[in-house]
Design an enzyme around this catalytic site. Structure first.
Site, PDB file in Angstrom:
ATOM      1  CG  HIS A  74      -1.958   1.094   1.185  1.00 26.93           C
ATOM      2  ND1 HIS A  74      -3.077   1.086   1.972  1.00 26.93           N
ATOM      3  CD2 HIS A  74      -2.015   2.252   0.476  1.00 26.93           C
ATOM      4  CE1 HIS A  74      -3.800   2.174   1.727  1.00 26.93           C
ATOM      5  NE2 HIS A  74      -3.167   2.897   0.837  1.00 26.93           N
ATOM      6  CD  GLU A 132       0.281   5.280  -0.858  1.00 23.70           C
ATOM      7  OE1 GLU A 132       1.035   5.280   0.129  1.00 23.70           O
ATOM      8  OE2 GLU A 132      -0.953   5.385  -0.756  1.00 23.70           O
ATOM      9  CG  HIS A 136       2.100   8.422   2.650  1.00 24.24           C
ATOM     10  ND1 HIS A 136       1.619   8.752   3.897  1.00 24.24           N
ATOM     11  CD2 HIS A 136       1.030   7.904   1.971  1.00 24.24           C
ATOM     12  CE1 HIS A 136       0.331   8.441   3.986  1.00 24.24           C
ATOM     13  NE2 HIS A 136      -0.050   7.921   2.826  1.00 24.24           N
TER      14      HIS A 136
END
Length: 268
Positions: A74, A132, A136
């Site tokens: 993920h 992502e 992040h």
């Protein structure tokens, strides 16, 4: 004398421009301190794929016999010890060309399990990987400094700490009939990596499993909120690891329709 003045002016312009860029970057991370640890969040595809109602080329659940049957990535998430996390730390737009040499590995081990598009940090829609990286990956400094390093580092950690292999060797294999003790799954991970994981479930099915790391990527206990290993959490005492259901049918035996890549289920 005139030539020197022009040179001086050019230097000043470069300096001022660089200063504005630094101010803009600083303002982007204002209020977000450096993270404390990493969480490698892994998805169980059997749980995600059984929700599929629409198929498209970018949804790995729609690959038939080639659909994933092991944990997929993920994301690698910088987190704080207080249970919160930084997000969208710099305006570094995703560029898929930067990770072209990793593309095959990412498609296999870090695929999208949805047909929907993910939201970016800048109010637009994009790919799962873009989401992502922008949300992040940009917060991973000073450990990871650029897009390529973020994705290659995550793949390396994923391969080194092979959760699927650990659980299979402990007898926890995909099944649509068996339920496994949550404590046994946690113990198998703890025995292998000497660190306590975090588990997330959906309707009794294991949905995500997170392994946490210090900044040097040595395993550490995850920050557990509200006692993740009891019935008070999203996971019951016995959980399922549902097996993948063949393309064309969902768990109820209903036909799955094909849609364009920009439609369908909302992305993660």
């Amino acid at each position: 004398m005139t030539s020197l003045s022009v040179q001086t002016l050019l230097v000043l312009i470069v300096f001022v421009t660089a200063s504005f860029c630094m101010i803009e970057e600083a303002s982007a991370i204002e209020g977000q301190r450096e993270f404390d640890y990493f969480a490698l969040s892994l998805q169980w595809p059997g749980t995600y794929c059984r929700r599929t109602r629409h198929c498209c080329s970018k949804n790995a659940c729609c690959r038939g016999a080639n659909a994933p049957t092991e944990f997929t990535i993920h994301g690698l998430w910088p987190d704080y010890n207080d249970g919160t996390w930084p997000a969208c730390c710099t305006r570094s737009d995703f560029n898929e060309k930067e990770i072209s040499t990793l593309h095959d590995a990412l498609e296999k081990y870090w695929p999208s399990l949805s047909c929907g598009s993910s939201s970016s940090c800048h109010g637009t829609k994009g790919s799962f990987w873009a989401h992502e990286w922008e949300k992040h990956g940009t917060c991973s400094s000073p450990v990871v400094h650029d897009e390529y390093s973020y994705f290659s580092t995550t793949l390396n950690v994923y391969f080194k700490y092979n959760v699927t292999k650990v659980l299979n060797e402990a007898g926890y294999v995909p099944s649509n009939s068996e339920k496994y003790p949550l404590g046994g799954i946690v113990s198998a991970i703890e025995n292998a990596f000497h660190a306590t994981p975090q588990l997330v479930c959906s309707k009794g099915d294991l949905e995500e499993l997170r392994i946490c790391f210090y900044k040097d990527f040595k395993p550490r206990d995850c920050v557990i909120q509200n006692d993740m290993y009891t019935s008070k959490s999203s996971c019951p005492k016995y959980v399922s690891l549902p097996a993948y259901v063949s393309l064309g049918l969902d768990g109820a035996g209903t036909e799955v329709s094909w849609v364009p890549d920009n439609e369908g289920d909302e992305a993660l």
